[in-house]
Design an enzyme around this catalytic site. Structure first.
Site, PDB file in Angstrom:
ATOM      1  N   SER A 185      -0.782 -15.143 -47.602  1.00 20.82           N
ATOM      2  CA  SER A 185      -1.007 -13.956 -46.774  1.00 20.82           C
ATOM      3  C   SER A 185      -2.048 -14.128 -45.677  1.00 20.82           C
ATOM      4  CB  SER A 185      -1.405 -12.783 -47.665  1.00 20.82           C
ATOM      5  OG  SER A 185      -2.536 -13.107 -48.443  1.00 20.82           O
ATOM      6  N   HIS A 213       5.332 -11.859 -49.200  1.00 22.01           N
ATOM      7  CA  HIS A 213       5.432 -11.976 -47.732  1.00 22.01           C
ATOM      8  C   HIS A 213       6.700 -12.710 -47.290  1.00 22.01           C
ATOM      9  CE1 HIS A 213       1.401 -10.407 -46.905  1.00 22.01           C
ATOM     10  NE2 HIS A 213       1.087 -10.978 -48.063  1.00 22.01           N
ATOM     11  N   LYS A 244       5.957  -4.394 -47.900  1.00 24.62           N
ATOM     12  CA  LYS A 244       5.958  -5.176 -46.648  1.00 24.62           C
ATOM     13  C   LYS A 244       7.338  -5.034 -45.999  1.00 24.62           C
ATOM     14  CE  LYS A 244       2.358  -7.741 -48.865  1.00 24.62           C
ATOM     15  NZ  LYS A 244       1.286  -6.814 -48.534  1.00 24.62           N
TER      16      LYS A 244
END
Ligand code: PMP
Length: 402
Positions: A185, A213, A244
């Site tokens: 990240s 991610h 996300k």
């Protein structure tokens, strides 16, 4: 020193950093306009620090599903699934996630943080060992600690170090959990997953990959790094978040092991917290369908990432090694990073300010997260603003206040 007095040192550090009065760790978004725009400090600002990789937070289908669920099922579940029962939609979402990954077992958690706490603490307990990448997210650190296993770290992305540590464990390697992330990240680099899977198989260990991610970002179907590298069969469990690319909140674990289902009965972060709200569950399910059906969103994200990376590199920023949706510019000191972050905000650009101890190797970073929803014009504006503040890299930090 009283329990409260220990915060004085934090207050002091904060005050040293906040010479211009804006607190980067307590920023208020006064009005959210779209996935890529908001009003901050009275100014319309381009958001390039939100992890909204596919820009789905305002997708009309997600909003409609959410609104319908809100009207039909109410604002909240008011309890945990173990004690108060599951809504049918929780099960539907779990089946949708299992189906998306082509694995039979999925469990939904109320946040991505809790997914790591829940899965890791349930899998590895006293007498077991965890080998975690040193640059792991805080939720991985906390999940490892919660279970009571012995926790060892291997050097970030260093398979030789991982191999050495597994060898030293001898027979214990068969009761060892390895945990890595798909895309990290802070700097946006990827785990060397093919090699890690080969080592895991060699030692008979168990492998969990956090694709927080990389879900919706990597792989032909958007499943993440394990799909991209063609090693899904060697991964025992994937954990991820809805916060996300899926544009909501919540998290999940998914696995092909039938025993995975029993995590529900042993995982405190699953049992002792309220289950996700119906509106969140509904929008997440639709977002998952959109990821499946709209590969062009992923293509757009990668085009945008390449454009921003090239633009920042051309100006002369030192960036993380890999092009991707997380693009981090390394800044020599935290004072400069703060002043540059503020300079960007004053030009209407919001990025993430990342400073030690939250960062690897004590780096100070201006971290951008790219979205498929960014227009080329917005990306040009972002690059231009980074160009405007670039000269300040050469100046001493004391003259940087904008
Ligand atoms: N894992 C990783 C790698 C993350 O970066 C994050 C959040 N940034 C999480 C888990 C936690 O997810 P959430 O914010 O949805 O709780």
């Amino acid at each position: 020193m009283s329990l409260f007095e220990k915060f004085l040192s934090i207050q002091q550090v904060r005050e040293e950093l906040l010479t211009n009065g804006i607190n980067p760790f307590h920023l208020t978004i006064e009005k959210i306009i779209s996935p890529t725009e908001a009003v901050i400090n009275g100014r319309t600002t381009i958001l390039v620090g939100t992890n909204n990789y596919l820009g789905l937070t305002f997708h009309p289908d997600c909003i409609q599903a959410s609104q319908e669920a809100l009207a039909q099922e109410g604002t909240g579940t008011t309890g945990s699934r173990m004690a108060n029962g599951s809504f049918a939609s929780h099960g539907d979402l779990e089946r949708a996630i299992a189906d998306f990954y082509g694995m039979p077992y999925a469990i939904v958690f109320s946040t991505g943080y809790q997914a790591n706490l829940g899965v890791l603490s349930a899998l590895a307990g006293p007498g077991d060992t965890i080998l975690m990448d040193g640059d792991s997210h805080a939720s991985i650190y906390d999940g490892c600690r919660l279970g009571g296993a012995e926790v060892l770290r291997f050097k970030h992305n260093d398979v030789t170090d991982l191999d050495k540590k597994l060898r030293r464990l001898g027979d214990r390697s068969r009761r060892t959990l390895i945990i890595v992330e798909g895309i990290y990240s802070m700097l946006g680099d990827r785990a060397p997953l093919k090699d890690i899977v080969a080592i895991k198989k060699q030692y008979g260990a168990t492998l969990v990959v956090d694709e927080a991610h990389s879900l919706g970002v990597l792989g032909k179907r958007g499943r993440g790094l394990a799909e991209e590298e063609g090693v899904e069969e060697g991964v025992d469990c994937i954990v991820g978040t809805f916060s996300k690319s899926l544009g909501s909140t919540g998290g999940f674990g998914v696995s092909a092991h039938p025993e995975f289902e029993f995590i529900r009965y042993t995982s405190r972060p699953y049992i002792f917290t309220a289950s996700p709200c119906p509106s969140v569950v509904a929008s997440t399910r639709v977002a998952l369908r959109i990821i499946r059906e709209t590969p062009k969103l992923r293509q757009q994200l990668w085009e945008n990432a390449q454009m921003l990376y090239d633009g920042l590199e051309e100006i002369g920023y030192t960036l993380g090694a890999e092009v991707g949706p997380i693009i981090a510019a390394m800044i020599p000191s935290k004072e400069q990073a703060l002043a540059m972050w503020q300079g960007l905000l004053e030009q209407g650009i919001y990025v993430n300010l990342m400073i030690p101890p939250a960062t690897p190797n004590g780096e100070s970073l201006l971290r951008c997260s790219v979205s498929a929803a960014h227009t080329s014009k917005q990306l040009e504006t972002i690059v231009q603003s980074f160009a405007n503040i670039h000269s300040s890299l050469k100046e001493p930090a004391s003259s940087l206040s904008t």
